[in-house]
Design a protein around this motif. Sequence first.
Motif, PDB file in Angstrom:
ATOM      1  N   ALA A   1       0.873  -1.099  -0.067  1.00 42.63           N
ATOM      2  CA  ALA A   1      -0.030  -0.042   0.115  1.00 42.63           C
ATOM      3  C   ALA A   1       0.974   1.405   0.047  1.00 42.63           C
ATOM      4  CB  ALA A   1      -0.902   0.111   1.294  1.00 42.63           C
ATOM      5  N   ALA A   2       2.089   1.241   0.720  1.00 43.34           N
ATOM      6  CA  ALA A   2       2.726   2.295   0.746  1.00 43.34           C
ATOM      7  C   ALA A   2       3.603   2.611  -0.531  1.00 43.34           C
ATOM      8  CB  ALA A   2       4.026   2.022   1.939  1.00 43.34           C
ATOM      9  N   ALA A   3       3.942   1.590  -1.246  1.00 44.39           N
ATOM     10  CA  ALA A   3       4.535   1.737  -2.570  1.00 44.39           C
ATOM     11  C   ALA A   3       3.629   2.164  -3.259  1.00 44.39           C
ATOM     12  CB  ALA A   3       5.226   0.293  -2.904  1.00 44.39           C
ATOM     13  N   PHE A   4       2.340   1.631  -3.336  1.00 40.14           N
ATOM     14  CA  PHE A   4       1.281   2.014  -4.382  1.00 40.14           C
ATOM     15  C   PHE A   4       0.962   3.541  -3.921  1.00 40.14           C
ATOM     16  CE2 PHE A   4      -3.353   2.919  -5.292  1.00 40.14           C
ATOM     17  CZ  PHE A   4      -3.159   2.584  -6.673  1.00 40.14           C
ATOM     18  N   ALA A   5       0.723   4.079  -2.971  1.00 40.97           N
ATOM     19  CA  ALA A   5       0.838   5.611  -2.533  1.00 40.97           C
ATOM     20  C   ALA A   5       1.758   6.384  -2.955  1.00 40.97           C
ATOM     21  CB  ALA A   5       0.482   5.565  -1.134  1.00 40.97           C
ATOM     22  N   THR A   6       3.214   5.828  -3.073  1.00 36.09           N
ATOM     23  CA  THR A   6       4.205   6.663  -3.420  1.00 36.09           C
ATOM     24  C   THR A   6       4.327   6.731  -4.818  1.00 36.09           C
ATOM     25  OG1 THR A   6       5.658   5.804  -1.466  1.00 36.09           O
ATOM     26  CG2 THR A   6       6.779   6.541  -3.443  1.00 36.09           C
ATOM     27  N   VAL A   7       3.911   5.580  -5.661  1.00 37.12           N
ATOM     28  CA  VAL A   7       4.045   5.882  -6.966  1.00 37.12           C
ATOM     29  C   VAL A   7       2.863   6.747  -7.695  1.00 37.12           C
ATOM     30  CG1 VAL A   7       3.417   4.488  -9.200  1.00 37.12           C
ATOM     31  CG2 VAL A   7       5.053   3.640  -7.313  1.00 37.12           C
ATOM     32  N   ILE A   8       1.762   6.665  -6.871  1.00 35.24           N
ATOM     33  CA  ILE A   8       0.354   7.541  -7.269  1.00 35.24           C
ATOM     34  C   ILE A   8       0.735   8.935  -7.141  1.00 35.24           C
ATOM     35  CG2 ILE A   8      -1.977   8.166  -6.737  1.00 35.24           C
ATOM     36  CD1 ILE A   8      -1.307   5.455  -8.494  1.00 35.24           C
ATOM     37  N   SER A   9       1.734   9.242  -6.032  1.00 29.87           N
ATOM     38  CA  SER A   9       2.077  10.770  -5.714  1.00 29.87           C
ATOM     39  C   SER A   9       2.973  11.307  -6.567  1.00 29.87           C
ATOM     40  CB  SER A   9       2.181  10.758  -4.195  1.00 29.87           C
ATOM     41  OG  SER A   9       3.362  10.384  -3.854  1.00 29.87           O
ATOM     42  N   GLY A  10       3.556  10.420  -7.289  1.00 30.55           N
ATOM     43  CA  GLY A  10       4.740  10.726  -8.116  1.00 30.55           C
ATOM     44  C   GLY A  10       4.557  11.793  -9.031  1.00 30.55           C
ATOM     45  N   PRO A  11       3.395  11.716  -9.945  1.00 29.44           N
ATOM     46  CA  PRO A  11       3.175  13.056 -10.619  1.00 29.44           C
ATOM     47  C   PRO A  11       2.983  14.392 -10.098  1.00 29.44           C
ATOM     48  CG  PRO A  11       1.935  10.797 -11.467  1.00 29.44           C
ATOM     49  CD  PRO A  11       2.424  10.897 -10.128  1.00 29.44           C
ATOM     50  N   PHE A  12       2.547  14.379  -8.834  1.00 27.36           N
ATOM     51  CA  PHE A  12       2.098  15.449  -8.087  1.00 27.36           C
ATOM     52  C   PHE A  12       3.408  16.046  -7.529  1.00 27.36           C
ATOM     53  CE2 PHE A  12      -2.125  13.021  -7.906  1.00 27.36           C
ATOM     54  CZ  PHE A  12      -2.780  13.949  -8.540  1.00 27.36           C
TER      55      PHE A  12
ATOM     56  N   LEU B   1       9.339   9.973 -13.172  1.00 25.29           N
ATOM     57  CA  LEU B   1       8.746   9.879 -11.719  1.00 25.29           C
ATOM     58  C   LEU B   1       9.670   9.522 -10.668  1.00 25.29           C
ATOM     59  CD1 LEU B   1       5.281   8.687 -12.717  1.00 25.29           C
ATOM     60  CD2 LEU B   1       5.882  11.196 -12.298  1.00 25.29           C
ATOM     61  N   ARG B   2      10.922   8.979 -11.083  1.00 25.07           N
ATOM     62  CA  ARG B   2      11.938   8.349 -10.109  1.00 25.07           C
ATOM     63  C   ARG B   2      11.399   7.298  -9.502  1.00 25.07           C
ATOM     64  NH1 ARG B   2      15.729  10.263 -13.237  1.00 25.07           N
ATOM     65  NH2 ARG B   2      16.163  12.357 -13.212  1.00 25.07           N
ATOM     66  N   ILE B   3      10.998   6.287 -10.201  1.00 25.27           N
ATOM     67  CA  ILE B   3      10.241   5.253  -9.458  1.00 25.27           C
ATOM     68  C   ILE B   3      11.406   4.185  -9.426  1.00 25.27           C
ATOM     69  CG2 ILE B   3       8.715   3.213  -9.467  1.00 25.27           C
ATOM     70  CD1 ILE B   3       6.851   5.175 -11.031  1.00 25.27           C
ATOM     71  N   GLY B   4      11.878   3.764  -8.282  1.00 27.15           N
ATOM     72  CA  GLY B   4      13.113   2.853  -7.884  1.00 27.15           C
ATOM     73  C   GLY B   4      13.315   2.315  -6.674  1.00 27.15           C
TER      74      GLY B   4
ATOM     75  N   ARG C   1      12.566   2.059  -0.464  1.00 25.06           N
ATOM     76  CA  ARG C   1      12.782   2.490   0.941  1.00 25.06           C
ATOM     77  C   ARG C   1      11.754   3.109   1.622  1.00 25.06           C
ATOM     78  NH1 ARG C   1      14.317   7.136   2.598  1.00 25.06           N
ATOM     79  NH2 ARG C   1      14.010   8.028   0.474  1.00 25.06           N
ATOM     80  N   VAL C   2      11.027   3.838   0.684  1.00 23.62           N
ATOM     81  CA  VAL C   2       9.976   4.641   1.424  1.00 23.62           C
ATOM     82  C   VAL C   2       8.689   3.594   1.793  1.00 23.62           C
ATOM     83  CG1 VAL C   2       7.929   6.185   1.009  1.00 23.62           C
ATOM     84  CG2 VAL C   2      10.225   6.972   0.228  1.00 23.62           C
ATOM     85  N   ALA C   3       8.532   2.756   0.957  1.00 27.73           N
ATOM     86  CA  ALA C   3       7.537   1.462   1.252  1.00 27.73           C
ATOM     87  C   ALA C   3       8.142   0.985   2.707  1.00 27.73           C
ATOM     88  CB  ALA C   3       7.302   0.716   0.207  1.00 27.73           C
ATOM     89  N   ALA C   4       9.310   0.477   2.645  1.00 25.37           N
ATOM     90  CA  ALA C   4       9.741  -0.590   3.698  1.00 25.37           C
ATOM     91  C   ALA C   4       9.652   0.478   4.919  1.00 25.37           C
ATOM     92  CB  ALA C   4      11.136  -0.814   3.244  1.00 25.37           C
ATOM     93  N   GLY C   5      10.103   1.713   4.931  1.00 28.27           N
ATOM     94  CA  GLY C   5      10.050   2.454   5.970  1.00 28.27           C
ATOM     95  C   GLY C   5       8.713   2.901   6.514  1.00 28.27           C
ATOM     96  N   MET C   6       7.800   2.957   5.719  1.00 30.10           N
ATOM     97  CA  MET C   6       6.283   3.164   6.084  1.00 30.10           C
ATOM     98  C   MET C   6       5.640   1.932   6.701  1.00 30.10           C
ATOM     99  SD  MET C   6       5.009   5.557   3.164  1.00 30.10           S
ATOM    100  CE  MET C   6       3.417   6.486   3.778  1.00 30.10           C
ATOM    101  N   ALA C   7       6.115   0.763   6.398  1.00 30.91           N
ATOM    102  CA  ALA C   7       5.596  -0.552   6.620  1.00 30.91           C
ATOM    103  C   ALA C   7       6.000  -0.897   7.978  1.00 30.91           C
ATOM    104  CB  ALA C   7       5.903  -1.849   5.701  1.00 30.91           C
ATOM    105  N   LEU C   8       7.448  -0.621   8.345  1.00 26.67           N
ATOM    106  CA  LEU C   8       8.179  -0.661   9.544  1.00 26.67           C
ATOM    107  C   LEU C   8       7.655   0.305  10.658  1.00 26.67           C
ATOM    108  CD1 LEU C   8      10.399  -2.175  11.076  1.00 26.67           C
ATOM    109  CD2 LEU C   8      11.906  -0.366  10.223  1.00 26.67           C
ATOM    110  N   GLY C   9       7.213   1.478  10.122  1.00 27.04           N
ATOM    111  CA  GLY C   9       6.809   2.483  11.182  1.00 27.04           C
ATOM    112  C   GLY C   9       5.315   2.114  11.722  1.00 27.04           C
ATOM    113  N   GLN C  10       4.619   1.343  10.813  1.00 27.00           N
ATOM    114  CA  GLN C  10       3.246   0.996  10.964  1.00 27.00           C
ATOM    115  C   GLN C  10       3.370  -0.238  12.039  1.00 27.00           C
ATOM    116  OE1 GLN C  10       0.262   2.226  10.463  1.00 27.00           O
ATOM    117  NE2 GLN C  10      -0.561   0.871  11.971  1.00 27.00           N
TER     118      GLN C  10
END
Length: 95
Positions: free
Chosen positions: A9-20, A67-70, A75-84
């Motif tokens: 979910a965090a990876a999906f949210a990060t990718v979706i926010s990319g254009p913004f 969009l700099r997806i990589g 890293r962001v997705a893993a960090g958000m999942a770990l934080g949760q």
Amino acid sequence: AQWASNMGAAAFATVISGPFNLARNIQFATGTMEVRPTITSVVLNLFARAAQKEGVIDRLKHLQNRLRIGWGTLRVAAGMALGQQVYDMLFLLTK
């Protein structure tokens, strides 16, 4: 399973926010004497340029590059999942 779904979910949210994020960065990079592009115009331009590429793979590569997806997305997705996971653990300790 919970950690994997949170990471997805965090990876999906990060990718979706990319254009913004791209639009915001382009607006910030615009000089004070220049007309600042709108979010809509930046996003439409992004997809229009992707559509000009030959083949689906080249279109996706263009979007990934712009969009700099990589690794940062991972890293962001893993960090958000770990934080949760830490939050959930601390929440259970306070009960």
